[in-house]
Design an enzyme around this catalytic site. Structure first.
Site, PDB file in Angstrom:
ATOM      1  N   LYS A   1    -107.457  15.601  59.010  1.00 20.57           N
ATOM      2  CA  LYS A   1    -108.611  15.507  59.038  1.00 20.57           C
ATOM      3  C   LYS A   1    -108.829  15.306  60.665  1.00 20.57           C
ATOM      4  O   LYS A   1    -108.255  15.025  61.051  1.00 20.57           O
ATOM      5  CB  LYS A   1    -109.038  13.575  58.659  1.00 20.57           C
ATOM      6  CG  LYS A   1    -109.507  13.803  57.000  1.00 20.57           C
ATOM      7  CD  LYS A   1    -110.012  13.435  56.271  1.00 20.57           C
ATOM      8  CE  LYS A   1    -110.684  13.120  54.670  1.00 20.57           C
ATOM      9  NZ  LYS A   1    -111.060  14.352  54.369  1.00 20.57           N
TER      10      LYS A   1
ATOM     11  N   ARG B   1    -108.885  14.483  43.160  1.00 22.49           N
ATOM     12  CA  ARG B   1    -108.702  14.464  41.848  1.00 22.49           C
ATOM     13  C   ARG B   1    -107.262  15.356  41.343  1.00 22.49           C
ATOM     14  O   ARG B   1    -107.226  15.461  40.171  1.00 22.49           O
ATOM     15  CB  ARG B   1    -108.635  16.553  42.204  1.00 22.49           C
ATOM     16  CG  ARG B   1    -108.333  17.341  43.045  1.00 22.49           C
ATOM     17  CD  ARG B   1    -109.352  18.220  43.248  1.00 22.49           C
ATOM     18  NE  ARG B   1    -110.577  17.878  44.467  1.00 22.49           N
ATOM     19  CZ  ARG B   1    -111.154  18.968  45.239  1.00 22.49           C
ATOM     20  NH1 ARG B   1    -111.997  20.042  44.559  1.00 22.49           N
ATOM     21  NH2 ARG B   1    -112.314  18.491  45.918  1.00 22.49           N
TER      22      ARG B   1
HETATM   23  N1  BES Z   1    -112.029  11.336  50.567  1.00 26.70           N
HETATM   24  C1  BES Z   1    -112.366  12.508  50.770  1.00 26.70           C
HETATM   25  C2  BES Z   1    -114.337  12.683  50.221  1.00 26.70           C
HETATM   26  C3  BES Z   1    -115.138  12.144  51.107  1.00 26.70           C
HETATM   27  C4  BES Z   1    -115.667  12.610  52.357  1.00 26.70           C
HETATM   28  C5  BES Z   1    -115.405  10.620  50.701  1.00 26.70           C
HETATM   29  C6  BES Z   1    -116.288  12.162  53.121  1.00 26.70           C
HETATM   30  C7  BES Z   1    -116.300   9.656  51.725  1.00 26.70           C
HETATM   31  C8  BES Z   1    -116.379  10.379  52.953  1.00 26.70           C
HETATM   32  C9  BES Z   1    -111.624  13.786  50.044  1.00 26.70           C
HETATM   33  O1  BES Z   1    -110.304  13.120  49.351  1.00 26.70           O
HETATM   34  C10 BES Z   1    -112.070  15.450  50.351  1.00 26.70           C
HETATM   35  O2  BES Z   1    -111.158  14.867  51.601  1.00 26.70           O
HETATM   36  N2  BES Z   1    -111.971  15.882  50.300  1.00 26.70           N
HETATM   37  C11 BES Z   1    -112.627  16.979  50.397  1.00 26.70           C
HETATM   38  C12 BES Z   1    -112.346  18.082  49.662  1.00 26.70           C
HETATM   39  C13 BES Z   1    -112.118  19.452  50.205  1.00 26.70           C
HETATM   40  C14 BES Z   1    -110.745  19.162  51.261  1.00 26.70           C
HETATM   41  C15 BES Z   1    -112.460  20.534  49.181  1.00 26.70           C
HETATM   42  C16 BES Z   1    -114.494  17.758  50.952  1.00 26.70           C
HETATM   43  O3  BES Z   1    -115.053  16.592  50.360  1.00 26.70           O
HETATM   44  O4  BES Z   1    -114.154  17.982  52.635  1.00 26.70           O
HETATM   45 MN    MN Z   2    -109.230  14.228  51.001  1.00 26.22          MN
END
Ligand code: BES
Ligand code: MN
Ligand code: ZN
Length: 501
Positions: free
Chosen positions: A278, A352
């Site tokens: 990230k 997931r």
């Molecule tokens: N934990 C994150 C989702 C999240 C994002 C929670 C912002 C709270 C605030 C999750 O694991 C994630 O990174 N999801 C990705 C999925 C994508 C890579 C398909 C996302 O939402 O960007």
């Molecule tokens: Mn994530």
């Protein structure tokens, strides 16, 4: 946690010292105690309120220096609006507003007179809900503040007495609500704690403390998870030096042998994104990526504390998602416990993967009557719903309706989102049974479709995407912190209304 543990219910009487908190309705009418405080002249308070610009509008408060002939020092007058229309949500919010007013007034000793104009005395449930609002508003995460109180910090140690007509009934109603409020505060604490303090091992230990309330807690470690072939979960964890844990919490308050209601939580103690790392900005928020697991622990606390007559199971998958030489790569293919093969396209879609194995395990082992998972799963759900609703997905209209009803009752909002074959196709891949991302569009939905691939036919299942509601949610009357504890009250109500005998 909060210090408002000094909250007690007493027989309603005219306050003799400290701060008196009294209610006035939109006609500036109060009850008998208000009248007595004003030497039997209700017009005096109405006059005082009026010249202070107070209209009695719901949840407005004026803070008055008490007139010299009064035994109390200070008078907080709280508006109720039209008293006949006060809902559960209103009493909760009123509790929050009164707490805030007491804090702003720097009061240390208060008597709240639970009384409305003649004949409309709030019942025990209203009093307990009000008290819950007070307690939730007082919550503060100050564990790591060396100096607990400076000039601008609000006091939380307030001795609060709530004067009611029937103390026995109020205490009984409060015993349950207090347990639920503790569950909410516990969930908030778990979300607020940083990942250096609360890794999977430490989080599991916190869950094990539920044993004091009579919850059976079982902790599975890496060796057991490997034996169960939870390779989807373990693949996420392999870039971290921290070991993983799966915690099973069982509350058996229902009929012996009756199928339990099962709750499964995503517990990523920190989500760097892994190799699909990230961006740096705001990454610290990902200490809250175990919000689903925190809610499940808080929920089990709530049902055990109020001795719910239901069989409830909580299962949480605890891992850390880190990039290192041993981390999972994009392109890797893992075989989940269910036998389903998963192609990893983005290591940041890790929640997931954890849930896939936790959901499967829960169904295999416990044959639940219903299966509800909670996860801070996608940024996409925040794009869709912001911070005001959790995304609700379900394969069963009846279950969705029951969760929605509980959400309305507790004002923890949900919004139902669609599932369909077309969305499901978006996670097909030529290389395996399923891939872990569905591309740019409908990200929250394709995440839910992914989870559904691990739900057995015939099991009523719902998924709550709480990425927008568990943390970084807006301040409300009953939540001033970053972590909200979202879902504890909602799911406790769902259990109370649908699973208790
Ligand atoms: N934990 C994150 C989702 C999240 C994002 C929670 C912002 C709270 C605030 C999750 O694991 C994630 O990174 N999801 C990705 C999925 C994508 C890579 C398909 C996302 O939402 O960007
Ligand atoms: Mn994530
Ligand atoms: Zn995550």
């Amino acid at each position: 946690m909060t210090d408002l543990a000094k909250l007690t219910f007493v027989k309603r009487a005219t306050p003799k010292k400290g701060t008196a908190v009294v209610f006035l309705d939109a006609d500036l009418r109060g009850g008998a105690v208000v009248s007595e405080l004003f030497s039997g002249d209700p017009d005096r308070i109405a006059h005082l309120a009026k010249i202070s610009g107070f209209t009695g509008k719901k949840a407005t408060v004026i803070d008055l220096i008490a007139p010299a002939d009064m035994p109390v020092d200070r008078l907080l007058v709280v508006g109720l609006g039209a008293t006949a229309e006060l809902s559960e949500a209103d009493w909760l919010k009123l509790g929050g507003s009164v707490c805030s007013a007491l804090q702003n007034a720097k009061t240390s000793d208060a008597m709240i007179v639970m009384e409305t104009a003649d004949g409309e005395v709030p019942d025990a449930a209203a009093a307990a809900t009000f008290a819950m609002g007070l307690k939730l508003r007082a919550y503060k995460f100050d564990t790591y503040k060396s100096k607990k109180s400076d000039a601008d910090s609000k006091p939380t140690a307030i001795k609060v007495q709530i004067g009611v007509a029937d103390t026995r009934a109020a205490k009984k109603a409060w015993a349950a609500k207090d347990g639920i409020a503790d569950g909410v505060c516990l969930a908030r604490d778990l979300v607020n704690e940083p990942a250096n303090i609360l890794g999977p091992v430490e989080f599991a230990k916190k869950a094990a403390e539920l044993e004091e309330l009579g919850v059976d807690v079982e902790i599975l470690g890496d060796k057991e998870l490997k034996k169960l072939q939870m390779n989807a979960l373990l693949g996420v964890a392999q870039g971290s030096v921290k070991p993983s844990r799966l915690v099973v919490m069982r509350w058996n308050g229902g009929k012996k042998g009756a199928a339990p209601a099962a709750f499964v939580g995503k517990g990523v103690v920190f989500d760097t994104g892994g190799i699909s790392i990230k961006p740096a900005g705001g990454m610290e928020e990902m200490k809250g990526d175990m919000g689903g697991a925190a809610t499940v622990v808080g929920l089990l606390h709530a049902v055990a504390a109020r001795k719910a007559k239901a069989n409830v199971i909580g299962v949480i998958g605890l891992v850390e998602n880190m990039p290192d030489g041993n981390a999972q790569r994009p392109g890797d293919i893992v075989t989940a416990m269910s036998g389903t093969t998963i192609e990893i396209l983005n290591t940041d879609a890790e929640g997931r993967l954890v849930l896939a194995d936790a959901l499967w395990y829960t169904q295999e082992k416990y044959k639940p009557a219903c299966l509800i998972d909670l996860a801070t799963l996608t940024g996409a759900v925040i794009v869709a719903l912001g911070h005001h609703h959790a995304g609700l997905y379900a394969n069963d209209d009846d279950l969705a309706a029951k969760i929605t009803a509980a959400a309305e009752a507790t004002s923890e909002a949900v919004w139902r989102m669609p599932l369909s074959k077309d969305y499901d196709k978006m996670i097909d891949t030529p290389n395996a049974d399923v891939k872990n991302t569905g591309g740019r569009w409908a990200g929250s939905i394709t995440a839910a479709q992914f989870l559904q691939r691990f739900v057995k036919d015939g099991v009523p299942w719902a998924h709550l995407d709480i990425a927008g509601t568990a943390f970084s949610a807006p301040k409300t009357d009953i939540s001033q912190g970053w972590a909200s504890g979202y879902g504890v009250r909602l799911l406790d109500r769902y259990i109370a209304d649908n699973h208790e005998r």
